[in-house]
Motif scaffolding. Sequence first.
Motif, mmCIF file in Angstrom:
data_model
loop_
_atom_site.group_PDB
_atom_site.id
_atom_site.type_symbol
_atom_site.label_atom_id
_atom_site.label_comp_id
_atom_site.label_asym_id
_atom_site.label_seq_id
_atom_site.Cartn_x
_atom_site.Cartn_y
_atom_site.Cartn_z
ATOM 1 N N MET A 27 0.825 -1.209 0.000
ATOM 2 C CA MET A 27 0.000 0.000 0.000
ATOM 3 C C MET A 27 0.861 1.262 0.000
ATOM 4 O O MET A 27 0.494 2.276 -0.610
ATOM 5 C CB MET A 27 -0.916 -0.002 1.228
ATOM 6 N N GLU A 28 1.998 1.196 0.669
ATOM 7 C CA GLU A 28 2.852 2.384 0.833
ATOM 8 C C GLU A 28 3.743 2.648 -0.368
ATOM 9 O O GLU A 28 3.879 3.803 -0.816
ATOM 10 C CB GLU A 28 3.727 2.227 2.081
ATOM 11 N N ILE A 29 4.380 1.600 -0.888
ATOM 12 C CA ILE A 29 5.398 1.811 -1.924
ATOM 13 C C ILE A 29 5.090 1.093 -3.235
ATOM 14 O O ILE A 29 5.848 1.210 -4.198
ATOM 15 C CB ILE A 29 6.790 1.373 -1.419
ATOM 16 N N GLY A 30 3.986 0.359 -3.275
ATOM 17 C CA GLY A 30 3.621 -0.334 -4.499
ATOM 18 C C GLY A 30 4.109 -1.768 -4.538
ATOM 19 O O GLY A 30 5.059 -2.135 -3.826
ATOM 20 N N TYR A 31 3.479 -2.560 -5.399
ATOM 21 C CA TYR A 31 3.808 -3.985 -5.479
ATOM 22 C C TYR A 31 5.237 -4.214 -5.961
ATOM 23 O O TYR A 31 5.974 -5.021 -5.395
ATOM 24 C CB TYR A 31 2.819 -4.686 -6.416
ATOM 25 N N LEU A 95 -14.001 -1.366 -2.722
ATOM 26 C CA LEU A 95 -12.704 -1.944 -2.362
ATOM 27 C C LEU A 95 -11.606 -1.426 -3.289
ATOM 28 O O LEU A 95 -10.498 -1.125 -2.840
ATOM 29 C CB LEU A 95 -12.771 -3.464 -2.421
ATOM 30 N N PHE A 96 -11.920 -1.304 -4.579
ATOM 31 C CA PHE A 96 -10.931 -0.816 -5.536
ATOM 32 C C PHE A 96 -10.434 0.591 -5.176
ATOM 33 O O PHE A 96 -9.313 0.954 -5.501
ATOM 34 C CB PHE A 96 -11.513 -0.794 -6.949
ATOM 35 N N GLY A 97 -11.278 1.360 -4.510
ATOM 36 C CA GLY A 97 -10.907 2.716 -4.152
ATOM 37 C C GLY A 97 -10.168 2.825 -2.834
ATOM 38 O O GLY A 97 -9.791 3.928 -2.429
ATOM 39 N N THR A 98 -9.940 1.701 -2.148
ATOM 40 C CA THR A 98 -9.233 1.702 -0.878
ATOM 41 C C THR A 98 -7.783 1.262 -1.077
ATOM 42 O O THR A 98 -7.368 0.898 -2.178
ATOM 43 C CB THR A 98 -9.900 0.748 0.127
ATOM 44 N N ASN A 99 -7.023 1.255 0.018
ATOM 45 C CA ASN A 99 -5.640 0.778 -0.056
ATOM 46 C C ASN A 99 -5.560 -0.684 -0.470
ATOM 47 O O ASN A 99 -4.568 -1.117 -1.066
ATOM 48 C CB ASN A 99 -4.945 0.967 1.290
ATOM 49 N N LEU A 100 -6.599 -1.456 -0.153
ATOM 50 C CA LEU A 100 -6.610 -2.859 -0.579
ATOM 51 C C LEU A 100 -6.607 -2.964 -2.101
ATOM 52 O O LEU A 100 -6.114 -3.940 -2.672
ATOM 53 C CB LEU A 100 -7.838 -3.579 -0.021
ATOM 54 N N GLY A 101 -7.177 -1.968 -2.756
ATOM 55 C CA GLY A 101 -7.169 -1.961 -4.211
ATOM 56 C C GLY A 101 -5.754 -1.961 -4.763
ATOM 57 O O GLY A 101 -5.484 -2.571 -5.795
ATOM 58 N N ALA A 102 -4.838 -1.293 -4.065
ATOM 59 C CA ALA A 102 -3.444 -1.266 -4.509
ATOM 60 C C ALA A 102 -2.820 -2.657 -4.430
ATOM 61 O O ALA A 102 -2.036 -3.046 -5.303
ATOM 62 C CB ALA A 102 -2.649 -0.281 -3.657
ATOM 63 N N VAL A 103 -3.187 -3.405 -3.403
ATOM 64 C CA VAL A 103 -2.681 -4.770 -3.262
ATOM 65 C C VAL A 103 -3.208 -5.634 -4.395
ATOM 66 O O VAL A 103 -2.458 -6.373 -5.057
ATOM 67 C CB VAL A 103 -3.076 -5.366 -1.901
ATOM 68 N N TRP A 104 -4.507 -5.537 -4.649
ATOM 69 C CA TRP A 104 -5.131 -6.370 -5.681
ATOM 70 C C TRP A 104 -4.619 -5.999 -7.069
ATOM 71 O O TRP A 104 -4.362 -6.858 -7.908
ATOM 72 C CB TRP A 104 -6.648 -6.231 -5.590
ATOM 73 N N LEU A 162 -16.184 -2.996 -14.868
ATOM 74 C CA LEU A 162 -15.601 -2.437 -13.656
ATOM 75 C C LEU A 162 -14.087 -2.666 -13.632
ATOM 76 O O LEU A 162 -13.303 -1.740 -13.365
ATOM 77 C CB LEU A 162 -16.260 -3.063 -12.430
ATOM 78 N N TYR A 163 -13.659 -3.895 -13.924
ATOM 79 C CA TYR A 163 -12.228 -4.189 -13.944
ATOM 80 C C TYR A 163 -11.530 -3.400 -15.051
ATOM 81 O O TYR A 163 -10.419 -2.890 -14.860
ATOM 82 C CB TYR A 163 -11.995 -5.685 -14.129
ATOM 83 N N HIS A 164 -12.179 -3.303 -16.198
ATOM 84 C CA HIS A 164 -11.590 -2.576 -17.327
ATOM 85 C C HIS A 164 -11.353 -1.109 -16.961
ATOM 86 O O HIS A 164 -10.252 -0.578 -17.130
ATOM 87 C CB HIS A 164 -12.513 -2.686 -18.539
ATOM 88 N N ALA A 165 -12.377 -0.451 -16.441
ATOM 89 C CA ALA A 165 -12.263 0.969 -16.116
ATOM 90 C C ALA A 165 -11.269 1.207 -14.990
ATOM 91 O O ALA A 165 -10.506 2.189 -15.008
ATOM 92 C CB ALA A 165 -13.635 1.527 -15.742
ATOM 93 N N TRP A 166 -11.243 0.296 -14.019
ATOM 94 C CA TRP A 166 -10.354 0.474 -12.862
ATOM 95 C C TRP A 166 -8.898 0.197 -13.226
ATOM 96 O O TRP A 166 -8.004 0.979 -12.880
ATOM 97 C CB TRP A 166 -10.805 -0.452 -11.738
ATOM 98 N N LEU A 167 -8.638 -0.888 -13.931
ATOM 99 C CA LEU A 167 -7.257 -1.248 -14.251
ATOM 100 C C LEU A 167 -6.636 -0.263 -15.235
ATOM 101 O O LEU A 167 -5.468 0.094 -15.112
ATOM 102 C CB LEU A 167 -7.190 -2.666 -14.818
#
Length: 201
Positions: A27-31, A95-104, A162-167
């Motif tokens: 979440m802090e520095i990216g995958y 969820l996509f808009g939260t920090n968990l979204g960065a993990v996913w 949803l996945y298309h627009a988010w990714l």
Amino acid sequence: MSRQPDPSRRSEQSRQAILAAAADLCMEIGYAATTVEAIAARAGVGKQTIYRWWPSKAAVLLEYMRRIRDARLGFADTGDVRADLLAQTTAVQTLFGTNLGAVWRGLLIAAQSDDVAAGDVRAFLEVAVTEAKARLAKAQQAGELRADADLDMTVEIIFGPLYHAWLLRARPLPEAYMKDVLDLVFDGLKPGEGGTAAPQG
């Protein structure tokens, strides 16, 4: 007489520390910047401890996501499939808009070049797909959806935008995004002209 430490408890505490460290770093520095070495340092364990339980950072993060998913309720069934799908897809959008979204997002990107990660991500997604198909099948039997609708394709049509627009970060997603998607989808899924309802009884 002093009590002996419980190895299983200490082991679970270490696992929890590793999972939390991996997620926090992602979440802090990216995958891409998150490494097993950094996870170990943050969790206060040795690298060998991580590799004893997981083969890669992707596996660590997938277990983190899996524990969160398993702690939540499954697919809702209120008797109104459209409302249930809206609740489920809106929860995913949130969820996509939260920090968990960065993990996913990091895991999905890793799956494009790592065959092992790809298999694990598919297995993770299959749980959600199976739940969605089961809910849709029940709606077919209740006459809410066309009996000839391909459920695998239906799930892809519902969640795909949803996945298309988010990714791709094509545009900001409005709060009512999934309501608009479902309005379009259900015009083609509802029984009537162009489709048939499931037989009753």
